[in-house]
Structures are given as C-alpha cells and as structure tokens.
Design a protein around this motif. Structure first.
Motif, short mmCIF file in Angstrom:
data_model
loop_
_atom_site.label_atom_id
_atom_site.label_comp_id
_atom_site.label_asym_id
_atom_site.label_seq_id
_atom_site.Cartn_x
_atom_site.Cartn_y
_atom_site.Cartn_z
N SER A 1 37.68 -15.10 6.24
CA SER A 1 37.75 -13.69 6.72
C SER A 1 36.77 -12.64 6.13
O SER A 1 36.26 -12.82 5.23
N LEU A 2 36.95 -11.39 6.62
CA LEU A 2 36.38 -10.25 5.72
C LEU A 2 36.44 -10.13 4.37
O LEU A 2 35.69 -9.80 3.74
N CYS A 3 37.74 -10.37 4.10
CA CYS A 3 38.11 -10.30 2.60
C CYS A 3 37.37 -11.40 1.73
O CYS A 3 37.19 -11.15 0.56
N ALA A 4 36.67 -12.25 2.47
CA ALA A 4 35.87 -13.14 1.54
C ALA A 4 34.61 -12.50 0.91
O ALA A 4 34.03 -12.97 -0.26
N SER A 5 34.11 -11.28 1.22
CA SER A 5 33.17 -10.54 0.79
C SER A 5 33.55 -9.80 -0.34
O SER A 5 32.81 -9.22 -1.08
N MET A 6 34.90 -9.60 -0.72
CA MET A 6 35.38 -8.64 -1.91
C MET A 6 35.65 -9.31 -3.22
O MET A 6 36.30 -10.47 -3.23
N SER A 7 35.46 -8.56 -4.06
CA SER A 7 36.07 -8.93 -5.46
C SER A 7 37.47 -8.82 -5.44
O SER A 7 38.08 -8.18 -4.59
N ASP A 8 38.10 -9.48 -6.43
CA ASP A 8 39.69 -9.34 -6.67
C ASP A 8 40.00 -7.89 -6.75
O ASP A 8 41.03 -7.43 -6.06
N CYS A 9 39.14 -7.02 -7.59
CA CYS A 9 39.53 -5.62 -7.66
C CYS A 9 39.53 -4.93 -6.36
O CYS A 9 40.31 -4.14 -5.97
N GLU A 10 38.52 -5.14 -5.46
CA GLU A 10 38.30 -4.58 -4.05
C GLU A 10 39.42 -4.89 -3.16
O GLU A 10 40.03 -4.12 -2.48
N LEU A 11 39.71 -6.33 -3.27
CA LEU A 11 40.86 -6.94 -2.46
C LEU A 11 42.16 -6.35 -2.86
O LEU A 11 42.75 -6.11 -2.06
N ALA A 12 42.46 -5.97 -4.25
CA ALA A 12 43.51 -5.40 -4.67
C ALA A 12 43.74 -4.06 -3.87
O ALA A 12 44.92 -3.71 -3.50
N THR A 13 42.95 -3.28 -3.97
CA THR A 13 42.88 -1.91 -3.12
C THR A 13 43.01 -2.17 -1.80
O THR A 13 43.91 -1.35 -1.30
N LEU A 14 42.38 -2.94 -1.17
CA LEU A 14 42.57 -3.18 0.15
C LEU A 14 44.26 -3.49 0.67
O LEU A 14 44.73 -3.09 1.58
N SER A 15 44.58 -4.33 -0.31
CA SER A 15 46.00 -4.78 0.15
C SER A 15 47.06 -3.71 -0.08
O SER A 15 48.16 -3.89 0.48
N THR A 16 46.63 -2.58 -0.68
CA THR A 16 47.62 -1.50 -0.68
C THR A 16 47.97 -1.02 0.63
O THR A 16 49.18 -0.50 0.58
N PHE A 17 46.91 -1.03 1.58
CA PHE A 17 47.58 -0.61 2.80
C PHE A 17 47.50 -1.70 4.07
O PHE A 17 47.53 -1.32 5.02
N GLY A 18 47.32 -3.09 3.64
CA GLY A 18 47.34 -4.19 4.34
C GLY A 18 49.14 -4.65 4.57
O GLY A 18 49.89 -4.60 3.68
N ARG A 19 49.15 -5.16 5.76
CA ARG A 19 50.71 -5.32 5.95
C ARG A 19 50.82 -6.72 6.80
O ARG A 19 49.68 -6.76 7.76
N ARG A 20 51.40 -7.73 6.46
CA ARG A 20 51.38 -8.85 7.24
C ARG A 20 52.48 -8.45 8.43
O ARG A 20 53.39 -7.77 8.31
N ARG A 21 52.13 -9.37 9.66
CA ARG A 21 52.87 -8.93 10.89
C ARG A 21 52.78 -10.38 11.77
O ARG A 21 51.95 -10.92 11.85
N GLU A 22 54.03 -10.80 12.04
CA GLU A 22 54.01 -12.08 12.72
C GLU A 22 54.58 -11.51 14.34
O GLU A 22 55.35 -10.78 14.51
N VAL A 23 53.64 -12.31 15.29
CA VAL A 23 54.07 -12.06 16.54
C VAL A 23 54.27 -13.41 17.46
O VAL A 23 53.71 -14.21 16.92
N GLY A 24 55.10 -13.25 18.23
CA GLY A 24 55.16 -14.47 19.10
C GLY A 24 54.27 -14.82 20.09
O GLY A 24 53.58 -13.68 20.53
N ALA A 25 54.25 -16.00 20.61
CA ALA A 25 53.41 -16.10 21.89
C ALA A 25 53.82 -15.52 23.02
O ALA A 25 54.81 -15.39 23.27
N GLY A 26 52.63 -14.94 23.62
CA GLY A 26 52.54 -14.00 24.76
C GLY A 26 53.08 -12.61 24.50
O GLY A 26 52.99 -11.81 25.52
N GLN A 27 53.28 -12.23 23.26
CA GLN A 27 53.38 -10.86 22.74
C GLN A 27 52.04 -10.03 23.04
O GLN A 27 50.99 -10.63 22.44
N VAL A 28 51.90 -9.07 23.57
CA VAL A 28 50.72 -8.03 23.56
C VAL A 28 50.68 -7.45 22.51
O VAL A 28 51.55 -6.68 21.80
N ILE A 29 49.46 -7.29 21.62
CA ILE A 29 49.24 -6.94 20.32
C ILE A 29 48.71 -5.28 20.57
O ILE A 29 49.25 -4.32 19.95
N THR A 30 47.94 -5.43 21.45
CA THR A 30 47.14 -4.26 21.89
C THR A 30 46.89 -4.01 23.52
O THR A 30 46.44 -4.97 24.02
#
Length: 234
Positions: free
Chosen positions: A17-46
């Motif tokens: 993913s895009l995270c592959a371009s980031m160092s651990d320090c940068e990834l840690a910063t990005l993770s502060t506002f990242g959230r995991r979300r599970e969606v079911g089949a058929g659910q509209v995301i946007t």
C-alpha cells in the motif's frame, strides 16, 4: 519517538500500500489518525454526491467503483483490491460510488489529515501520484480493449487481471481466483452482454483452460499460457 502500532506491524498490505513508502517514524505519525473499519459485502462506503470526507487503504476484500449513467443505470468503472487506495483527494464532493463486493477491511483516514500528510511526506505523495497514473493507464487500456479486442479476448484478459491482482496457487500449481462480481456486472464492465460473457466462459471451461468449483465465482485457471494467448493474440 512514537512507536508503530501493532496493527500496522501486522498489516497484510504494509509492503504494497501507500504505507510502503514511509519510514517507521512516518508510519507511526500517520497511524495516529488512521482507523480500521470493517464493512460487509454489499455495503456502500461512499455515495456519489456525498461530502468527500475520507480515504482509505484496502487491507482485505474487494470494492467496486461505479458511476450512474444518464438513464440511472450503474456502470462499474473500476475494481479495487488489497493494497489499493480508496478515495478522491482535493475535492469536496465524491463523484463516484464505492461499494464492498465482499467483506472488506479498510484502514481509513480523514481526508483533510491525509492531504496534510502528503505535503509532509513527499515519498508518499510521489507513490500516490504513481498509482494515480497507473490507474489512468489501466483506464486507457480498458478503453483500447473495448474498441479493439473481441469478446473472447476481453473475457480472457479480465480473468488474467484477476489472477495477477488476487490469484493464489492451489496444491496442483494452478491459479485460483475468486470473481468478485456477477456475470451481469462483468458484462457491463467489459462492454458485453451477459449472454456473451457466459458463452465465452463456458467455451474456456470446455476447452480445459479454466474450471469452476463452486457456482460461477470460484474459478481456477488450469492453463494460464493458453489464456494469455487468447487475451493477447499475436
């Protein structure tokens, strides 16, 4: 220094993913506002027309990106798989509808925060630009296929694309793919009729090039070389 959270260390698409371009320090910063979300089949995301408030990386599952035609019909314009980026940046209103085709796991980000991160981390911004250009190239290739390739070549090419993006080897060494859309949706995506798609899938099966294990979704490519020859003649 902020530590990389365990969910990032264990992420299935950290290296693709895009995270592959980031160092651990940068990834840690990005993770502060990242959230995991599970969606079911058929659910509209946007929904198209919604306020464009978020974006995401696909961790697992599959999504379809669609637009509505003037007469109200749905047209699939793209498919997204693990490692792909979901969302339209730098616009306030979504122009496309994104729907989960299977149970899907996303790593989501507020759009405004993610856009700021792009300015902070040029490598991530560059990788996003590269992926955007690759998506444009894929769209151009699809337009070329719709104009130049016959139905048989389009169906074979679609199966090969799935094999490259999501295929896995079975115990016999054959490539197994899960077709994430119905034959009707495949027909619309490839610019064909459902009867034409079904006919050519049946011919590929009869020729021993593919097999179906469970209904019409669980497909095994038995002879990849023959499928490639059909998709790219000459």
């Amino acid at each position: 220094m902020t530590e990389v959270p365990q969910r990032c260390l264990d992420c299935l698409v950290r290296d693709t993913s895009l995270c592959a371009s980031m160092s651990d320090c940068e990834l840690a910063t990005l993770s502060t506002f990242g959230r995991r979300r599970e969606v079911g089949a058929g659910q509209v995301i946007t929904w198209a027309g919604d306020q464009n408030s978020g974006c995401a990386n696909v961790v697992s599952g599959a999504l379809k990106v669609s637009a509505s035609t003037a007469d109200g019909r749905e047209q699939i314009v793209g498919l997204l798989f693990p490692g792909d980026f979901v969302g339209q940046l730098f616009v306030t209103e979504a122009s496309l509808t994104v729907t989960a085709l299977t149970d899907t796991d996303l790593c989501t980000f507020p759009r405004a925060s993610f856009e700021k991160a792009l300015h902070t981390y040029p490598r991530m911004e560059r990788l996003l630009l590269e992926r955007t250009m690759a998506s444009l190239d894929e769209a151009r290739e699809r337009m070329l296929a719709l104009g130049r390739k016959d139905a048989r070549e389009r169906v074979a090419g679609f199966l090969l694309e799935l094999a490259e993006r999501t295929g896995s080897l079975d115990p016999t060494g054959h490539v197994r793919v899960q077709i994430p859309i119905s034959r009707g949706e495949m027909a619309g995506f490839l610019g064909l009729t459902i009867e034409t798609v079904s006919r050519h899938l049946t011919r590929l099966k009869t020729a021993g090039i593919i097999e179906f294990a469970k209904g019409e979704r669980d497909c095994t490519i038995v002879n990849r070389r023959s499928l490639e020859a059909i998709a790219n003649p000459g």
